[in-house]
Design an enzyme around this catalytic site. Sequence first.
Site, short mmCIF file in Angstrom:
data_model
loop_
_atom_site.label_atom_id
_atom_site.label_comp_id
_atom_site.label_asym_id
_atom_site.label_seq_id
_atom_site.Cartn_x
_atom_site.Cartn_y
_atom_site.Cartn_z
N ASP A 11 -3.93 -5.96 -18.18
CA ASP A 11 -5.26 -5.58 -18.67
C ASP A 11 -5.50 -6.22 -20.03
O ASP A 11 -4.67 -6.10 -20.94
CB ASP A 11 -5.34 -4.05 -18.78
CG ASP A 11 -6.77 -3.55 -18.93
OD1 ASP A 11 -7.68 -4.38 -18.98
OD2 ASP A 11 -6.96 -2.32 -19.01
N ASP A 105 -11.51 -7.72 -16.26
CA ASP A 105 -10.44 -7.90 -17.25
C ASP A 105 -9.10 -7.29 -16.84
O ASP A 105 -8.24 -7.08 -17.69
CB ASP A 105 -10.87 -7.33 -18.60
CG ASP A 105 -11.20 -5.85 -18.55
OD1 ASP A 105 -11.18 -5.27 -17.44
OD2 ASP A 105 -11.48 -5.26 -19.61
N GLU A 106 -8.91 -6.99 -15.55
CA GLU A 106 -7.62 -6.44 -15.14
C GLU A 106 -7.21 -6.94 -13.76
O GLU A 106 -8.05 -7.18 -12.89
CB GLU A 106 -7.62 -4.91 -15.19
CG GLU A 106 -8.63 -4.25 -14.30
CD GLU A 106 -8.58 -2.72 -14.39
OE1 GLU A 106 -7.51 -2.16 -14.71
OE2 GLU A 106 -9.63 -2.10 -14.14
#
Length: 385
Positions: A11, A105-106
């Site tokens: 993350d 974003d992960e």
Amino acid sequence: MREGKQIIHMDQDAFFVSVEIKKDRSLAGKPVIIGGTSDRGVVTSCSYEARKFGVHAAMPARMAKMLCPHAVFIRGNMDAYSKASHEITDIIREKVPLFEKASIDEHYIDMTGMDRFYGCMTYAHELRQTIIKELGLPISFGLSVNKTVSKMATNECKPNGEKNVVASDVQPFLNPLSIRKIPGLGEKTFIKLSDMGIKKISTLAQIHPDQMSMLMGKNGLSLLQKAKGIDNSPVIPYAEQKSIGTQCTFKADTIDVNMINNLLISMVMDIAFQLREKKKLAACITVTIRYSNFEDVTRQASIPYTSLDSTLIEKAKELFRQVYTKRMLLRLVGVRLSSLVNGFEQIDMYSESQEQYSLVQAMDRIRKRFGEKAITRASVLGIDV
């Protein structure tokens, strides 16, 4: 050698802010707020320094300015954030056997069985260092036996950290944490459980399944499983992420461009609503036409991650202008959204006023109550406004 699954959750740390700091190093260490540049705006993201003052995503700009008046407010650049997201995914794609892009974003990475060849913790550490070195963006990861525990491990070691929770340590790791830490547990559920005296995961894990089922149905049983560190959900290969689309074959071949543009607007609104219902964002849009001679022509474009009608409609109309180059009758038009990731629509907030974003939410509520065709744009109906 450890048995069972080996799942890594990676993350980015305050992703949007990190991208801005990479462009302007003077922002490092300062309270930075993305979005909310006008009083009607909404906070999209904020640095850890700003979070110390109580600022958080989706907070009205006025409140953020009251809590942290000395913060640096930045409008935001979704093109830059999407580009960085794709670059991170490209690095991960080259380095691992199986991964899922869970949001902008992960990522989840399944390294099960790889310990015999290469220590998973060592491999995850080196992958993290590669991303930091090549892209200059901070990232954290958790490694554990399933997606839920690895994500919680990541959240506990952020920012800029690494954490390994082996099978024998799962329950000791979870027990002292607040139930707020369980992924997917919303505010209403938190309040309901807290009112019952259930505030720690250790307490929740001891509740009998029948009682949880009576309290919250299937959702209650799912939460109970997570509290016990159980999660059988697989890492879904990114290449298999589904698309959402629709097409229309005309009853009679047509050359009426205005009608087709209005139809495109209606089609995009329908699939954008479906996208938001699934809590997903799209990074690619495709428009297809079929001429009367059965020739198919397609144009595709990458777009900043979004699920808002306005962005998607303008791009669909632009692609249609590019694809329709022959003055020939058309028999079909279609539009499709792909490169889907999970996420809620906050990333266009800095370009929309709070009222405009609220309008989209209000329209969605009408659709949910009265049906998808209950509301549309006046332009689709041919009404001048």
